[in-house]
Design a protein around this motif. Structure first.
Motif, short mmCIF file in Angstrom:
data_model
loop_
_atom_site.label_atom_id
_atom_site.label_comp_id
_atom_site.label_asym_id
_atom_site.label_seq_id
_atom_site.Cartn_x
_atom_site.Cartn_y
_atom_site.Cartn_z
N TYR A 77 -1.87 -1.26 -4.33
CA TYR A 77 -0.58 -1.57 -3.70
C TYR A 77 -0.71 -2.55 -2.52
O TYR A 77 0.29 -3.03 -2.00
CB TYR A 77 0.07 -0.29 -3.15
N VAL A 114 -4.01 3.57 2.95
CA VAL A 114 -3.28 4.38 3.94
C VAL A 114 -4.31 5.29 4.61
O VAL A 114 -5.39 5.52 4.06
CB VAL A 114 -2.15 5.20 3.28
N CYS A 140 2.30 8.29 5.56
CA CYS A 140 3.32 7.75 4.66
C CYS A 140 4.34 8.86 4.47
O CYS A 140 4.09 9.99 4.89
CB CYS A 140 2.71 7.29 3.33
N THR A 141 5.48 8.57 3.85
CA THR A 141 6.54 9.59 3.80
C THR A 141 6.05 10.87 3.12
O THR A 141 6.46 11.97 3.48
CB THR A 141 7.79 9.09 3.04
N LEU A 142 5.17 10.71 2.14
CA LEU A 142 4.70 11.89 1.41
C LEU A 142 3.71 12.70 2.25
O LEU A 142 3.87 13.90 2.44
CB LEU A 142 4.05 11.42 0.09
N ASN A 176 -2.66 12.59 -1.50
CA ASN A 176 -1.85 11.97 -0.43
C ASN A 176 -1.46 13.01 0.62
O ASN A 176 -0.30 13.34 0.81
CB ASN A 176 -0.59 11.33 -1.03
N CYS A 193 7.87 10.73 -2.19
CA CYS A 193 7.48 9.36 -1.86
C CYS A 193 8.73 8.50 -1.90
O CYS A 193 9.42 8.47 -2.93
CB CYS A 193 6.47 8.88 -2.90
N TYR A 194 9.02 7.80 -0.80
CA TYR A 194 10.28 7.04 -0.74
C TYR A 194 10.30 5.87 -1.73
O TYR A 194 11.37 5.40 -2.11
CB TYR A 194 10.56 6.57 0.70
N VAL A 195 9.13 5.41 -2.16
CA VAL A 195 9.09 4.31 -3.13
C VAL A 195 9.50 4.81 -4.52
O VAL A 195 10.35 4.23 -5.19
CB VAL A 195 7.65 3.72 -3.19
N HIS A 196 8.91 5.90 -4.94
CA HIS A 196 9.11 6.37 -6.32
C HIS A 196 10.39 7.18 -6.52
O HIS A 196 10.92 7.22 -7.62
CB HIS A 196 7.89 7.18 -6.78
N GLU A 211 4.90 10.26 -9.60
CA GLU A 211 5.71 10.54 -8.41
C GLU A 211 7.19 10.22 -8.65
O GLU A 211 8.03 10.44 -7.78
CB GLU A 211 5.21 9.72 -7.21
N CYS A 257 5.81 -0.71 -0.70
CA CYS A 257 5.48 0.42 0.18
C CYS A 257 5.10 -0.16 1.54
O CYS A 257 4.10 -0.87 1.66
CB CYS A 257 4.31 1.22 -0.39
N TYR A 305 3.84 1.14 4.07
CA TYR A 305 2.56 1.64 4.63
C TYR A 305 1.39 0.86 4.03
O TYR A 305 0.52 0.39 4.76
CB TYR A 305 2.42 3.14 4.33
N MET A 306 1.38 0.71 2.72
CA MET A 306 0.29 -0.04 2.07
C MET A 306 0.35 -1.52 2.47
O MET A 306 -0.68 -2.16 2.68
CB MET A 306 0.41 0.08 0.55
FE1 SF4 Z 1 2.88 7.11 0.24
FE2 SF4 Z 1 3.42 4.54 -0.25
FE3 SF4 Z 1 2.06 6.00 -2.09
FE4 SF4 Z 1 4.64 6.47 -1.63
S1 SF4 Z 1 3.76 4.56 -2.44
S2 SF4 Z 1 3.01 8.03 -1.80
S3 SF4 Z 1 4.87 6.09 0.56
S4 SF4 Z 1 1.37 5.46 -0.03
#
Ligand code: SF4
Ligand code: 13P
Length: 344
Positions: A60, A96, A121-123, A149, A211-214, A239, A297, A299-300
């Motif tokens: 990512y 991360v 990260c959010t998770l 995570n 996870c806010y992305v998925h 996710e 993402c 964070y990444m």
């Molecule tokens: Fe965390 Fe980013 Fe992976 Fe989602 S995509 S679990 S926010 S590192």
């Protein structure tokens, strides 16, 4: 393993990244942009030799890091194995914080540096050690399975760690019929469905993190794309929600998603995961077409070449992973349990 030349030219970098066009202007490489990136890339690659350092990069992270300075790129399972097996003295983990912590848990004697500007990260931030202790009192007799995570403190409170590539296999193999999975609720729901589909009878409870992305992806997006591209293959990460998983052609870890695309004849793919995987697809399989959009993402993507160079030259205290030894030992036991059940 990615092979690297000691010194590259802007033209070589441009040739390597020119097919990547995802995330608006974030991952788009003109010759001018490559000329700006190359001095830092070359300095990092020189320094890597001096320090006997290895750079591990999650898929990512931005392409200039993956293809400019990364020695290994992969999913969290492969990267944790690379971290365990490396002979390097210094590990720079561009991903991360908790992935860097996993490297340190398995390599207490090595220096682990993390260039990411944002912690957690959010998770991972959805749960802490005190909450796991509370849950253990609420669910006595359960085997606590944590997703990779999570922080080292959370891993230390659990029994076995899993990643997106081995969660189903491990939960099936763990000799316990009561499982508490944390922290991802969507992955927890997918786990319940998958165990049911496999005829595995276990009582499974799960936590409320996401996870806010998925979690952003929905089945409507898949229906829309299938109308426009009837031959599209939909590839998603565990996710994502159960509805997305149910309508996908393939579900797996980021490395497995890439493997599926490599081996599938189809020319069109909808990737329901972070944009980094889409950029790897555009670079490594330029003959395949991406449809739809992807999500970044933050964070990444907070890893930069400048920060990698800075942490290698002059790390600040927050750039170095330092763990309490008692926490590290207990977290190592949880990660070793993952390797044990994966090998079985
Ligand atoms: Fe965390 Fe980013 Fe992976 Fe989602 S995509 S679990 S926010 S590192
Ligand atoms: P993978 O282990 O599949 O690479 O997943 C890591 C991650 O952070 C997904 O959001």
């Amino acid at each position: 393993m990615l092979t690297k030349q000691r010194q590259i030219t802007p033209e070589q970098l441009h040739e390597s990244l020119k097919n990547i066009r995802v995330g608006g202007t974030v991952c788009h490489y003109s010759l001018k942009k490559c000329a700006e990136l190359v001095p830092v890339i070359n300095e990092i690659n020189e320094l890597k030799e001096e320090l006997n350092a290895v750079i591990l990069v999650h898929s990512y992270v931005s392409p200039e890091i993956v293809y400019g300075v990364g020695d290994y790129v992969g999913d969290s399972y492969a990267l944790s194995k690379n971290a365990m097996e490396t002979k390097a003295d210094v590990i720079v983990f561009a991903a991360v914080r908790f992935m860097g912590e996993t490297a340190k848990i398995m390599n207490p004697g090595k220096e682990v540096l993390i260039p990411t500007a944002l912690d957690g990260c959010t998770l991972a931030d959805s749960i802490n050690a005190a909450e796991v202790r509370r849950l253990r009192r609420q669910f006595p007799g359960y085997t606590f399975v944590c997703y990779i995570n999570t922080t080292a403190e959370v891993k230390a409170e659990c029994d076995v760690c899993v990643t997106s590539s081995n969660v189903y296999k491990i939960v099936e193999r763990v000799p316990s019929d009561k499982i508490y999975f944390l922290p991802d609720k969507l992955m927890g729901q997918n786990l319940v469905n998958e165990m049911y589909a496999r005829g595995v009878h276990k009582t499974i409870s799960y936590y409320t993190g996401a996870c806010y992305v998925h979690e952003e992806y929905g089945q409507d997006q898949i229906f829309r794309i299938r109308t426009e591209y009837p031959n599209v293959k939909v590839v998603s990460h565990p996710e994502c929600s159960p509805a997305v998983v149910a309508h996908s052609d393939f579900v797996g870890s980021t490395a497995e998603m890439l493997g599926y695309m490599r081996e599938t004849e189809s020319k069109e793919f909808l990737m329901l995961t972070e944009c980094g995987l889409s950029s790897r697809l555009q670079k490594e399989f330029p003959e395949k077409k991406l449809v739809g959009t992807c999500t970044l993402c933050r964070y990444m993507k907070s890893n930069t070449l400048e920060d990698i160079l800075r942490v290698m030259k002059n790390p600040a205290p927050r750039d170095r992973v330092v763990l309490d030894e008692a926490v590290r030992r207990r977290a190592a036991r949880t990660i070793e349990a993952m390797f044990h059940y994966t090998r079985q």
